[in-house]
Design a protein around this motif. Structure first.
Motif, PDB file in Angstrom:
ATOM      1  N   LYS A 161      11.684 -14.788  -3.221  1.00  0.00           N
ATOM      2  CA  LYS A 161      10.670 -14.960  -3.963  1.00  0.00           C
ATOM      3  C   LYS A 161       9.801 -13.815  -4.315  1.00  0.00           C
ATOM      4  O   LYS A 161       9.150 -14.225  -5.200  1.00  0.00           O
ATOM      5  N   LEU A 162       9.997 -12.420  -3.752  1.00  0.00           N
ATOM      6  CA  LEU A 162       9.738 -11.204  -4.858  1.00  0.00           C
ATOM      7  C   LEU A 162      10.019 -10.998  -5.930  1.00  0.00           C
ATOM      8  O   LEU A 162      11.357 -10.798  -5.790  1.00  0.00           O
ATOM      9  N   LEU A 163       9.228 -10.606  -6.532  1.00  0.00           N
ATOM     10  CA  LEU A 163       9.406 -10.144  -7.866  1.00  0.00           C
ATOM     11  C   LEU A 163       9.020  -8.692  -8.069  1.00  0.00           C
ATOM     12  O   LEU A 163       8.315  -8.059  -7.056  1.00  0.00           O
ATOM     13  N   SER A 164       9.992  -7.997  -9.074  1.00  0.00           N
ATOM     14  CA  SER A 164       9.492  -6.335  -8.567  1.00  0.00           C
ATOM     15  C   SER A 164       8.879  -6.061  -8.766  1.00  0.00           C
ATOM     16  O   SER A 164       8.125  -5.377  -8.405  1.00  0.00           O
ATOM     17  N   ASP A 165       7.716  -6.529  -9.967  1.00  0.00           N
ATOM     18  CA  ASP A 165       6.066  -6.207 -10.013  1.00  0.00           C
ATOM     19  C   ASP A 165       5.639  -6.316  -8.637  1.00  0.00           C
ATOM     20  O   ASP A 165       4.493  -5.278  -8.496  1.00  0.00           O
ATOM     21  N   THR A 166       5.737  -6.806  -7.639  1.00  0.00           N
ATOM     22  CA  THR A 166       5.376  -7.000  -6.477  1.00  0.00           C
ATOM     23  C   THR A 166       5.381  -5.908  -5.378  1.00  0.00           C
ATOM     24  O   THR A 166       4.701  -5.434  -5.009  1.00  0.00           O
ATOM     25  N   ILE A 167       6.656  -6.210  -5.784  1.00  0.00           N
ATOM     26  CA  ILE A 167       7.041  -5.058  -4.661  1.00  0.00           C
ATOM     27  C   ILE A 167       6.757  -3.546  -4.694  1.00  0.00           C
ATOM     28  O   ILE A 167       6.464  -2.372  -3.991  1.00  0.00           O
ATOM     29  N   GLU A 168       6.246  -3.185  -6.417  1.00  0.00           N
ATOM     30  CA  GLU A 168       6.047  -1.563  -6.495  1.00  0.00           C
ATOM     31  C   GLU A 168       4.691  -1.768  -6.754  1.00  0.00           C
ATOM     32  O   GLU A 168       4.173  -0.627  -5.798  1.00  0.00           O
ATOM     33  N   GLN A 169       4.127  -3.067  -6.728  1.00  0.00           N
ATOM     34  CA  GLN A 169       2.588  -2.896  -6.174  1.00  0.00           C
ATOM     35  C   GLN A 169       2.068  -2.914  -4.874  1.00  0.00           C
ATOM     36  O   GLN A 169       0.912  -1.979  -4.383  1.00  0.00           O
ATOM     37  N   ALA A 170       2.371  -3.547  -4.062  1.00  0.00           N
ATOM     38  CA  ALA A 170       3.505  -3.284  -2.955  1.00  0.00           C
ATOM     39  C   ALA A 170       2.561  -1.602  -2.553  1.00  0.00           C
ATOM     40  O   ALA A 170       2.161  -1.826  -1.051  1.00  0.00           O
ATOM     41  N   GLN A 171       3.912  -1.151  -2.451  1.00  0.00           N
ATOM     42  CA  GLN A 171       4.684   0.309  -2.736  1.00  0.00           C
ATOM     43  C   GLN A 171       4.164   0.960  -3.034  1.00  0.00           C
ATOM     44  O   GLN A 171       3.031   2.229  -2.250  1.00  0.00           O
ATOM     45  N   SER A 172       2.717   1.462  -3.905  1.00  0.00           N
ATOM     46  CA  SER A 172       1.573   1.818  -4.346  1.00  0.00           C
ATOM     47  C   SER A 172       0.756   1.328  -3.541  1.00  0.00           C
ATOM     48  O   SER A 172       0.221   2.975  -3.187  1.00  0.00           O
ATOM     49  N   ILE A 173       0.242   0.512  -3.601  1.00  0.00           N
ATOM     50  CA  ILE A 173      -0.956   0.112  -2.795  1.00  0.00           C
ATOM     51  C   ILE A 173      -0.232   0.810  -0.941  1.00  0.00           C
ATOM     52  O   ILE A 173      -1.581   1.962  -0.461  1.00  0.00           O
ATOM     53  N   PHE A 174       0.150   1.002  -0.581  1.00  0.00           N
ATOM     54  CA  PHE A 174       1.170   1.476   0.546  1.00  0.00           C
ATOM     55  C   PHE A 174       0.735   2.829   0.137  1.00  0.00           C
ATOM     56  O   PHE A 174       0.001   3.224   1.479  1.00  0.00           O
ATOM     57  N   THR A 175       1.289   3.646  -0.264  1.00  0.00           N
ATOM     58  CA  THR A 175       1.227   5.799  -0.631  1.00  0.00           C
ATOM     59  C   THR A 175      -0.067   6.147  -1.012  1.00  0.00           C
ATOM     60  O   THR A 175      -0.355   6.977  -0.271  1.00  0.00           O
ATOM     61  N   THR A 176      -0.677   4.637  -1.518  1.00  0.00           N
ATOM     62  CA  THR A 176      -2.447   5.511  -1.913  1.00  0.00           C
ATOM     63  C   THR A 176      -2.821   5.573  -0.833  1.00  0.00           C
ATOM     64  O   THR A 176      -3.735   6.810  -0.619  1.00  0.00           O
ATOM     65  N   ILE A 231       1.536 -11.103   3.240  1.00  0.00           N
ATOM     66  CA  ILE A 231       2.949  -9.897   2.870  1.00  0.00           C
ATOM     67  C   ILE A 231       3.050  -8.962   3.484  1.00  0.00           C
ATOM     68  O   ILE A 231       1.883  -8.811   3.636  1.00  0.00           O
ATOM     69  N   SER A 232       3.595  -8.532   4.144  1.00  0.00           N
ATOM     70  CA  SER A 232       3.779  -7.132   4.953  1.00  0.00           C
ATOM     71  C   SER A 232       4.220  -6.375   4.232  1.00  0.00           C
ATOM     72  O   SER A 232       4.980  -6.031   3.949  1.00  0.00           O
ATOM     73  N   VAL A 233       3.759  -4.530   4.046  1.00  0.00           N
ATOM     74  CA  VAL A 233       4.741  -3.103   3.836  1.00  0.00           C
ATOM     75  C   VAL A 233       4.824  -2.648   4.828  1.00  0.00           C
ATOM     76  O   VAL A 233       3.345  -2.013   5.081  1.00  0.00           O
ATOM     77  N   ILE A 234       5.493  -2.487   5.384  1.00  0.00           N
ATOM     78  CA  ILE A 234       5.387  -1.125   6.678  1.00  0.00           C
ATOM     79  C   ILE A 234       6.452  -0.210   6.131  1.00  0.00           C
ATOM     80  O   ILE A 234       7.555  -0.441   5.905  1.00  0.00           O
ATOM     81  N   GLY A 235       5.916   0.866   6.398  1.00  0.00           N
ATOM     82  CA  GLY A 235       6.683   2.573   6.448  1.00  0.00           C
ATOM     83  C   GLY A 235       5.817   3.313   7.095  1.00  0.00           C
ATOM     84  O   GLY A 235       5.373   3.547   7.636  1.00  0.00           O
ATOM     85  N   ALA A 236       6.703   4.577   6.830  1.00  0.00           N
ATOM     86  CA  ALA A 236       6.679   5.804   7.357  1.00  0.00           C
ATOM     87  C   ALA A 236       6.065   7.332   6.127  1.00  0.00           C
ATOM     88  O   ALA A 236       6.695   6.847   4.814  1.00  0.00           O
ATOM     89  N   ARG A 237       5.557   7.744   6.668  1.00  0.00           N
ATOM     90  CA  ARG A 237       5.433   9.300   6.210  1.00  0.00           C
ATOM     91  C   ARG A 237       5.013  10.178   6.822  1.00  0.00           C
ATOM     92  O   ARG A 237       4.585  10.069   8.209  1.00  0.00           O
ATOM     93  N   ASP A 238       5.786  10.994   6.622  1.00  0.00           N
ATOM     94  CA  ASP A 238       6.196  12.215   7.814  1.00  0.00           C
ATOM     95  C   ASP A 238       4.991  13.303   7.360  1.00  0.00           C
ATOM     96  O   ASP A 238       4.035  13.161   6.371  1.00  0.00           O
ATOM     97  N   ASN A 239       4.775  14.607   8.145  1.00  0.00           N
ATOM     98  CA  ASN A 239       3.611  15.214   8.118  1.00  0.00           C
ATOM     99  C   ASN A 239       4.725  15.973   7.082  1.00  0.00           C
ATOM    100  O   ASN A 239       3.505  17.179   6.512  1.00  0.00           O
ATOM    101  N   ASN A 240       5.706  15.421   5.565  1.00  0.00           N
ATOM    102  CA  ASN A 240       6.077  16.498   4.781  1.00  0.00           C
ATOM    103  C   ASN A 240       5.230  15.717   3.436  1.00  0.00           C
ATOM    104  O   ASN A 240       5.671  15.792   2.328  1.00  0.00           O
ATOM    105  N   GLY A 241       4.725  14.598   3.953  1.00  0.00           N
ATOM    106  CA  GLY A 241       4.403  13.569   3.175  1.00  0.00           C
ATOM    107  C   GLY A 241       5.860  13.256   2.666  1.00  0.00           C
ATOM    108  O   GLY A 241       5.121  12.581   1.298  1.00  0.00           O
TER     109      GLY A 241
END
Length: 383
Positions: A218-233, A182-192
């Motif tokens: 069949k995505l679990l909410s825990d998987t979504i949270e985990q992926a977004q947390s990895i992205f943010t880190t 799976i892949s998580v794609i997101g954006a971060r701006d210069n204000n964080g």
């Protein structure tokens, strides 16, 4: 306003098309000769690189493998986003592994091979099933060697003996027994501020991405949270600005391992062109120019189908409701990405029907996953 893109391929082309409604002009640098070109027509502009850099409000990149001199030049301008460290981490698997380890983000167990002696006792650490990846310049399955048993090590050693392992080390990874990518794609701006799109499920054939489906089934909410947390880190560790892609292996126990990162707009995010309120290309331009990030609200269930090494199909496929063709205008070459098709639908079952229709227009030898995936999606709705 003006954005200068390093690289003049299809990603620069799609940034150009997404930027026009914002009143933003996008120009591209052909990194082979540093000429400034129109990303769509490839026609050269009557300006040189130095002027283009000084004239741009922001500079970004469509791929990671930027010549060092060019990277240093744009970095000196103070206008380059995401930033040099991010590009270097995406371009070099050794740097990438160092980044992931520093972030304490789980990834595949590995060993760096910079000389043949580093292969000694490798199966004791990584097991017999190992994938060796060139640390630089490898993509879409190129620059990779697979070891299925210890018996393969002797023949692989003979191949590696011909390589410059000091200059371009290999990353040897234990083959992960993952359920899917799976892949998580997101954006971060210069204000964080961070905005992530829905997670996509990616299906590969012979090392290349052939099909993405968003949202992943069949995505679990825990998987979504985990992926977004990895992205943010990762994004915060890099002090990132722009679109970042993180490819993940979903393991049978529900945990996620990072496969790789891409510091740019990404193939598995092409579905956002029709499937999201703001597409990844516009979002990237917004971020690097300091504009407010757009909504990442998903519109419908969407599939992205890559067109690889093929031109022999009927454009009548766009008669299918919700089917959108994106053609790159490149000369034909084996395994080359020639374009992609986005298909939007009201449900997975509706998507299954449309993918089945689409398969009738496309030669199965170039689209080997399409019909099978349509059948799987249809069964998914019945359960």
């Amino acid at each position: 306003m003006k954005v200068l893109v390093l690289g003049a391929g299809q990603l620069a082309q799609m940034m150009y098309l997404a930027s026009a409604p914002l009143g933003v002009e996008v120009m591209a640098v052909d990194v082979k000769d540093n000429k400034i070109v129109n990303p769509l027509s490839k026609s050269p502009y009557a300006i040189d690189l130095e002027f283009a850099i000084s004239d741009a409000n922001a500079i970004t990149a469509e791929f990671e493998h930027i010549p060092e001199k060019l990277l240093a030049l744009v970095n000196d301008s103070g206008k380059f986003f995401p930033n040099v460290n991010s590009i270097l981490a995406g371009a070099d698997r050794v740097r990438e592994k160092q980044l992931l380890d520093a972030c304490k983000v789980a990834n595949c167990q590995y060993r760096i091979i910079s000389k043949l002696d580093d292969l000694q006792n490798i199966t004791a650490d990584l097991g017999e099933r190992i994938i060796f990846k060139a640390s630089r310049d490898g993509y879409d399955g190129y620059g990779q060697w697979r070891m299925k048993s210890e018996q393969d090590l002797e023949s692989l050693s003979q191949i590696f003996e011909q390589l410059d392992l000091q200059g371009v080390p290999l990353v040897a990874e234990r083959m992960a027994d993952f359920t899917r990518e799976i892949s998580v794609i997101g954006a971060r701006d210069n204000n964080g501020n961070i905005a992530c799109f829905d997670i996509a499920e990616n299906l590969h054939h012979e090392g290349q991405l052939h099909l993405s489906i968003a949202p992943a089934t069949k995505l679990l909410s825990d998987t979504i949270e985990q992926a977004q947390s990895i992205f943010t880190t990762i994004a915060e560790a890099l002090d990132y600005t722009g679109i970042l892609a993180v490819e993940l292996f979903e393991m049978p126990n529900g945990s996620l391992l990072v496969n790789e990162i891409a510091p740019r707009v990404h193939n598995s995010g092409h579905w956002t062109q029709q499937g999201s309120d703001t597409c990844q290309f516009e979002q990237h331009i917004r971020a690097v120019l300091g504009f407010p990030l757009g909504s990442v609200q998903r519109q419908k269930v969407t599939a992205m189908v890559n067109i690889i090494g093929c031109t022999s199909f009927s454009r009548d496929l766009i008669s299918i409701p919700g089917c959108h063709l994106h053609w790159y205008g490149k000369s034909l070459r084996e395994k080359r990405k020639m374009g992609h098709i986005n298909v939007v639908a009201d449900s997975y079952q509706d998507l299954a029907s449309k993918l089945a229709q689409l398969s009738q227009y496309l030669p199965s030898e170039y689209f080997p996953l399409l019909a099978t995936q349509a059948e799987k999606l249809e069964l998914l709705e019945e359960n």
